[in-house]
Structures are given as C-alpha cells and as structure tokens.
Design an enzyme around this catalytic site. Sequence first.
Site, PDB file in Angstrom:
ATOM      1  N   CYS A   1       0.900  -0.953   0.164  1.00 59.13           N
ATOM      2  CA  CYS A   1      -0.421   0.022  -0.282  1.00 59.13           C
ATOM      3  C   CYS A   1       1.233   1.071  -0.385  1.00 59.13           C
ATOM      4  CB  CYS A   1      -0.608   0.072   1.360  1.00 59.13           C
ATOM      5  SG  CYS A   1      -1.679  -1.495   1.587  1.00 59.13           S
TER       6      CYS A   1
ATOM      7  N   ASN B   1       0.682  -0.329   6.453  1.00 55.18           N
ATOM      8  CA  ASN B   1       1.155  -1.029   4.569  1.00 55.18           C
ATOM      9  C   ASN B   1       1.923  -1.786   6.086  1.00 55.18           C
ATOM     10  OD1 ASN B   1       1.698  -1.777   2.506  1.00 55.18           O
ATOM     11  ND2 ASN B   1       3.810  -0.784   2.307  1.00 55.18           N
ATOM     12  N   GLY B   2       1.140  -3.933   5.179  1.00 51.54           N
ATOM     13  CA  GLY B   2       1.939  -4.872   5.629  1.00 51.54           C
ATOM     14  C   GLY B   2       0.459  -5.847   5.611  1.00 51.54           C
TER      15      GLY B   2
ATOM     16  N   LYS C   1       5.445 -14.663 -23.031  1.00 49.73           N
ATOM     17  CA  LYS C   1       6.014 -13.680 -22.608  1.00 49.73           C
ATOM     18  C   LYS C   1       5.992 -12.802 -23.872  1.00 49.73           C
ATOM     19  CE  LYS C   1       4.720 -12.277 -19.753  1.00 49.73           C
ATOM     20  NZ  LYS C   1       3.573 -13.404 -18.694  1.00 49.73           N
TER      21      LYS C   1
ATOM     22  N   ARG D   1       1.347   1.816  -5.960  1.00 51.46           N
ATOM     23  CA  ARG D   1       1.061   1.044  -5.135  1.00 51.46           C
ATOM     24  C   ARG D   1      -0.080  -0.170  -4.429  1.00 51.46           C
ATOM     25  NH1 ARG D   1       6.470   1.140  -1.741  1.00 51.46           N
ATOM     26  NH2 ARG D   1       5.378  -0.173  -0.217  1.00 51.46           N
TER      27      ARG D   1
ATOM     28  N   GLU E   1       4.814 -20.067 -21.025  1.00 51.31           N
ATOM     29  CA  GLU E   1       4.953 -19.040 -20.593  1.00 51.31           C
ATOM     30  C   GLU E   1       5.953 -18.317 -21.260  1.00 51.31           C
ATOM     31  OE1 GLU E   1       3.388 -17.294 -19.160  1.00 51.31           O
ATOM     32  OE2 GLU E   1       4.278 -15.736 -18.734  1.00 51.31           O
TER      33      GLU E   1
ATOM     34  N   TRP F   1      -3.421  -1.778  -1.277  1.00 51.79           N
ATOM     35  CA  TRP F   1      -3.599  -3.332  -1.649  1.00 51.79           C
ATOM     36  C   TRP F   1      -4.525  -3.995  -0.779  1.00 51.79           C
ATOM     37  CZ3 TRP F   1      -3.699  -4.673  -6.713  1.00 51.79           C
ATOM     38  CH2 TRP F   1      -3.876  -5.970  -6.655  1.00 51.79           C
TER      39      TRP F   1
ATOM     40  N   GLU G   1       3.744 -11.996 -26.559  1.00 53.64           N
ATOM     41  CA  GLU G   1       2.422 -10.944 -25.680  1.00 53.64           C
ATOM     42  C   GLU G   1       2.980  -8.704 -25.443  1.00 53.64           C
ATOM     43  OE1 GLU G   1       0.406 -10.973 -22.724  1.00 53.64           O
ATOM     44  OE2 GLU G   1       2.226 -11.529 -21.160  1.00 53.64           O
TER      45      GLU G   1
ATOM     46  N   HIS H   1       8.115 -34.050 -34.330  1.00 50.99           N
ATOM     47  CA  HIS H   1       7.026 -34.765 -34.899  1.00 50.99           C
ATOM     48  C   HIS H   1       6.676 -33.585 -35.574  1.00 50.99           C
ATOM     49  CE1 HIS H   1       7.208 -38.277 -32.349  1.00 50.99           C
ATOM     50  NE2 HIS H   1       7.621 -37.881 -31.119  1.00 50.99           N
TER      51      HIS H   1
ATOM     52  N   LYS I   1      -5.356  -5.890 -19.402  1.00 53.37           N
ATOM     53  CA  LYS I   1      -4.368  -6.573 -17.926  1.00 53.37           C
ATOM     54  C   LYS I   1      -5.817  -7.391 -17.702  1.00 53.37           C
ATOM     55  CE  LYS I   1      -1.991  -7.379 -14.579  1.00 53.37           C
ATOM     56  NZ  LYS I   1      -1.069  -7.995 -15.499  1.00 53.37           N
TER      57      LYS I   1
END
Length: 600
Positions: A2, A101-102, A477, A27, A473, A75, A480, A496, A595
């Site tokens: 946060c 924050n935490g 990456k 954040r 993956e 957050w 995209e 093959h 996103k």
Amino acid sequence: MCGIIGYIGEGDVAEFLVKGLKRLEYRGYDSAGISLIAGGLISTVKCGGNISKLEKKLEKVEFKDAKLGIGHTRWATHGEPTDENAHPHTSCKDEIAIAHNGIIENYKTLKKMLMDKGHAFKSDTDSEVIAHLIEEFYDGDLESAVARAVKSIEGAYAIASIHKSEDRIVVACKSSPIVIGFGDGAMFIASDAAALVGNTNKVVYLSDGEIASVMCDRIHVRKLNGESVNKQVKRLDASLSDVEKGGFKHFMLKEIFEQPESLSNLIRGRVRGNSVKLTLNVNLNSVSRIIIIACGTSWHSAIIGKYIIENLIRVPVEVDYASEFKYRNPIIGRGDLVIAISQSGETADTIGAVRAAKQKGARVIGIVNVVGSTISREVDGGIYLRAGPEISVASTKAFTSQVLALLLFALYARQARGGVADNQLLNEITDLPNMVDRVLDNAKIVERIAEDLAQKRNFLYLGRGINYPVALEGALKLKEISYIHAEGYPAGEMKHGPIALIDEGFPVVFISPKDGLYDKVVSNMEEVKARKAIVIAVINEIDENVRQVADYIIEVPKTSPLVSPIINVIPLQLLAYYIADLKGVDVDRPRNLAKSVTVE
Ligand code: AGP
C-alpha cells in the site's frame, strides 16, 4: 503493498496528501483515504475505488486550518476494498487515525482481546487493530502508545499515526518502508520516496524497529527500547519521470525485480517450521480429482500445478482453459475440487467457468491476487497471492506467486491427507527470495543476449516435464509484448513436426535444468544445432556437453524439479522484456491487450 503519505506544515494539507497518493497509486489502488486534524478534531474522508473517487468526495469537504494529516492508498490483503475497509482507520472515539502497510499475522488474537475490552470495530481489516491498540495504550503521549502497540504486533508494518491533541505524526516500521522528507516550513512522510520527489531532496529512511515523531520543523527518532537514534539525512536524486515506476523504466521490469518481495509476502505466515498453514474452508480428505481452470499465463501455472499436485498427493489433476471448460458441459463428481487461478480475479472466462462448476455442485477454491475481486468472492475459499499491484499487462510476479501458491496448496493437502512433510521442499521455498535475487543479479547477461536476437522474427521455446509449461510461458511473454512470433513446445515433440521450422539462425530457447530429463534435452539441443539453429540454454551449471552446443548460456540456481519453474522462468521474463524494449514498443501496454480481460 500500500501507499502511505503524511504532511505537517503551513501548506494545503489535503492537496499535498492527494498528490502524494497519486504518486503512490502503483502501490495499490483499490481504495484510498485521508485523515486530517482540523479545529482540534480528526476528519476522515475515505472510499473504495481509486484516488479519483476520493477526489470527488473531497470536493464537498472543507478542512478549516488543517495543519497535519495522513493518507493511504490500499492494496487489500484482508477485507474487501470497501469504504469501511479503506484507510486511515480511527480509534473508537476518533481521537487517533492510522494508515498501515503490511500484514498483521496475529490480528485475530489482538482483535478479540480488544473487543473483550469493549472496542467496537468498523472494518474487517487487520490494520484497524492498530488504531485500537494505540488507543488502548494512549496516556497522553502518542509516540509511547505507538511503541507499545507495535511491540504487540507480529508481522510486517509501516504505520503513520496522528492524535487529535498532538502536533506531530508518529511513524514506525518493520519490513515495510517509511521515508521522512524535510521541507521548507513543512515535513513529509511516505512509504516510498516517489511521493516526495519535487517537494524535497533531503530525506531520512526509517530503519526496522525505529519510531519517529515528525514535527513541522524537526524529527525525533528512537528505537523501540527508547534509545535515541541520530539519523543521517540522505540526498534524494530521483527525478519526477522516474518516480512513478520506482526508478524502473517500465512497470514490467519493476514487477520482475519485485519477485523476491512478492514471493516473501506469499510465504509470510504460511510456512511455519515443517508445516504449511492455509485456511481453505474445504475438506481435502474427500478430494478424488482436481480440475484447474484459468487463462493465459494463469493457465501455464495451472499446468505446472498439475505436475506439482500429482507428484505430491497422487490425486489426478485435469487442466482446462476456462474459456473451454464452461462450454464442454464438464462432468463434475462429488469428489471433485475445482481450482480457479486468476491474477485479476475479474477474467470473464474464468468467472464463467467458476459459476459453471458451482452450478454442477463442485467445491471451488481460488488462487487470486486482487482481494475482493469477483472470483475471490464467489469461490468457497482460497489463497491470496499478496503480490501487490501487477500493473504491466504482461504477468510476471503473479505467475511465480501462482506457482508457489500451488506448491503450498499441494504441501498443505499432503499434510491434511496424513502425508509426511517434505522438509527439503520447504527449505527451498523459504530460500526462494534469495535464489530469485541471484537470478536477477544476472539480468545484464540476458540483456546482452536480447541485443543479439531482438531482430529475429520467430522463436521456439522448448522444455520437458514440469518445464514444458515454462517454455509455453516464455513464448507467451515474448509474443505478447514484442509481437515476435514464438511457440512453446515439449522438447520431445520437436521431431514430430516443429523441427521442420528450423533453419540457419533460428533461435531456440531451451529450459534445461539438471533433472532426470537433462540428457534428453541436451540431445534435442544437438538436433537443432545440427540444423544451424541458435541455441539459448537456461541451465544449472555449465558442463562440457552444453558448452559445445549452446550459443548463449544463462545459469540459474539448481533446485528440486517442483521449485525449478519459479527460477527458470525469470530469465525468460527478462529476455522478453529487453527484446521488447529494444524494439521500442509500449512494454507495459502492448497493442490489442488489456490487463484484465473482462469480456468473454
Ligand atoms: C499474461 O501475461 C497475460 N496478460 C494474460 O494471458 C493473463 O494471464 C490472462 O488474461 C489471465 O488473466 P488473470 O490471471 O487475471 O485471470
């Protein structure tokens, strides 16, 4: 994570706080608020949603002769992003306000103790406990009350606090940053220097276990044991253009480098000695089959989850694209458990699949990053990633946290089903942030490889076993964000068909950890090398075989196979990032993508 901001001085307090929160929005942005002392009272304005919503609310409010205040952009880790759960939180009598924050690991115990003493809580967050603790200990001195409160807290914290009768902001921190800025006739505090750039270039960074009183013209810092601390004032060189990304050129690079922290956050309070602690609200003893549903990068972590779960608890696992699952009229039995993986928790395909599974009577758990998101509210239980905001469209830190969450789930399920703890795995999991740091130390090696290959038009990524989805993956990456065509394949599948693609200079990336499949992967390298391909090898230690055949080598720490995807994917994230950056495309916002894909 946060964002915390604070101001004390002659200027427009509310204006400074809102501006500072905007700088800190990366954040966390699911709720925000400010508390000021005006006319000897604490006034608090806060709401769910991002900072622009808070600004609208503030248009209707006037703070007369406010001299100090604190703000927070959240957050969520505990409690949905609602008005009540937004910070700052105030004590029963609104005499104290705090921003935090935490994560407070023992908040339930503290909350019960305080409720037994008559404290009435307004939110379901862990943070609100701090305001009531300070109130409980307050005897006319805010700093000593905060010192006593933080000694009762287990977990990470950065706290800013104010009391209606005191002309100071009291801050304290442990495993979460607080910076204090020296202005002209004013003082500032923030969880990140980003928020202070342009207001001062003289700052002090509070260290863990320290507490500070910030007045309008000076600060007083001491340790929790009362010992005074003489802090050195540092020069703040960041420029405005840097700050939004914490000094990184793109959010994607910042999030790649945040992975030691995001993995630590996921582990915190969940790995204790040789056991894993989760609250899933599902009886895992009766599970006879698991179906994992997800999209994109989350689908790749789901495939890795299949290898992990089947290896650790010998329960069959099916993996489905969420967009396929809902429409194939899936057969769901009583012993089935569905796991939905989603960073955003808002992907329409995955929401649809969750609803379809529940309609058929399945128990559903979620592995989600965004607290209070739709999926997190519709499943029966789950694991929050606690990775902090992932702003770049390309998912990086969420992916590694998803894989780690699946590891913790499988270990927890094994415990629940009477299995023995796997101490080696648990030790490696605890050491993961350090190992990831070591991989990131070699980022320059990957950057140089990207310089040689950025103009290539096609890539192939190959891996075997649990590292086959890592190949998928890595390819996703690259394609995209750089728009270069890339495919991931099981290395054994080359012969093959795909090997027909290989010609001189064709780049092939191999994920080739020193596991039971290593020799086979090395022979796959020789097959493509014989056709003059360019071989890029992610390996554990250089041996003569690989030195002969690979054009580029990226060494990463050796781990158990089940942990290796988290380590092996990082060079691939970096390779995609550096190639895209060299191509000059919008790395954080690639064309055609969003996103969170909130449409089917
Ligand atoms: C990953 O880099 C992509 N941005 C995309 O594939 C993403 O993983 C997918 O859309 C799923 O999103 P979710 O995890 O938020 O559900």
